[in-house]
Write an enzyme that holds these catalytic residues in place. Sequence first.
Site, PDB file in Angstrom:
ATOM      1  N   GLU A   7      10.856  -8.677   6.649  1.00  0.00           N
ATOM      2  CA  GLU A   7      10.044  -7.658   7.335  1.00  0.00           C
ATOM      3  C   GLU A   7       9.733  -6.467   6.438  1.00  0.00           C
ATOM      4  OE1 GLU A   7      12.147  -6.945  11.048  1.00  0.00           O
ATOM      5  OE2 GLU A   7      11.188  -8.679  11.960  1.00  0.00           O
ATOM      6  N   GLU A  25      10.935 -16.067  12.666  1.00  0.00           N
ATOM      7  CA  GLU A  25      11.721 -15.416  13.715  1.00  0.00           C
ATOM      8  C   GLU A  25      10.894 -15.356  14.980  1.00  0.00           C
ATOM      9  OE1 GLU A  25      13.568 -11.611  13.100  1.00  0.00           O
ATOM     10  OE2 GLU A  25      14.008 -12.066  11.005  1.00  0.00           O
TER      11      GLU A  25
END
Length: 471
Positions: free
Chosen positions: A170, A361
Amino acid sequence: MNFPKDFLWGGAVAANQYEGAYNEDGKGLSIQDVYPKGLKGPITDEPTPDNLKLIGIDFYHRYKEDIAMLAEMGFKVFRLSIAWTRIFPRGDEETPNEAGLAFYDKVFDECKKYGIEPLVTLSHYETPLYLAKTYDGWRSRKLIEFFARYARTVFTRYKDKVKYWLTFNEINCVLHSPYMAAGVMTPISELTPKDLYQTMHNEFVASALAVKLCHEIIPDAKIGCMVISVPTYPLTPKPADVIAAMQANQKNLMFTDVHARGYYSDYMKNDMKNKGVVLDMEEGDEEILKNTVDFISFSYYMSGCASADPEAAKGNGNMFNGAMNPYLKASDWGWQIDPEGLRYSLNTLYDRYQMPLFIVENGLGAVDELIEENGVKTVNDDYRIDYLNDHLVQVGKAINEDGVKVMGYTSWGCIDLVSASTAEMKKRYGYIYVDRNNDGTGTLERYRKKSFYWYKEVIATNGGALIERDE
Ligand code: BGP
């Protein structure tokens, strides 16, 4: 629902949230070891007993049992991260810690035993604490050199065992959560836009350097970037809201732009210019950025809404603020649930880059109740099954109806672990229940939830067991 024959089904975890053994076999401290409450802070002077991550779910000692359970579900891929501090305890050493390297050898061998491909994140929210304290983390270019050494070390060591890699988890969180995503100790309130963008730039260069090294050392490997995807819709059809949504999306897309195109997009350069930011670029940086990724991976939990009215844009969950979407329900933690947003994200990214995508995810953080049925402990987590089913149906549509190339899907926290944003056990994502509670009590025993058998069936039928439900 048809999925490609070689679709990589699996689950994802991160070292700091599940390994535990925070100071064993020479491991150094990471920023997470002194961050007991997650994004709510504080940063402590030393590891404190209320930090659940210090023990995690004790994967470090139970990896055999855990990987066997993942194999039982039929996993084709297991996304995990390497703790940089197991390999280089301070982060700046010349030579690696052999005990740390040996641990991941054992883990990858265990995966191989079951035909599970490891998908390895180099840096998942865990900058070595020493580098955070000494250099203010990724604000300093010095970290590029240390990271490159770490990357070279693990590529060389595991070149025959790991064929799928990710650079920074991320990476777009660096502008919102610079401590978590970049080990920056200075509070965000004291950072200038230049500080934040420079930190981002340093990670971009390090990420591209890792891509270059990976291609050189493991020519048959594939390496991707990883971003958090929050597709943002206009709150209303008002043109000003549409522009607000466009700008919110650009703030995310600029991270994939650099990784997939190899340079800063014009809107990004202008944004920096307007903020008075002039990046310290060194000679060679632009050349290094041209090492583009082989695929794009992303996490997807929610969509957002943007409005030109700042008052409307307050109060959404997770790390990005945005207005609440009146058409969506939210999880217990306020994250709005939007399966179609995943199809939308897949299309946006695929259209823009024509590059394979990997959903690394996705999942529902929920409170689970452990019950006993016919003498066996389990959790009836139909809410999780519904969530995952509905998201996977949208992935199937993106593949079959829209022609998007998707390499695989690893749901988040396939085995319960400590949450990242709130650092608690109560927010569970897994197919496997781990007996550990927010107060640190629990036996650490593992139990199969109802979703365990559901996911096993989904994998065995290559998506055939997914059901399109009325909403
Ligand atoms: C992502 C992180 C993960 C993870 C997940 C769920 O942002 O990459 O590390 O934990 O979100 O978030 P949380 O654990 O806060 O529910």
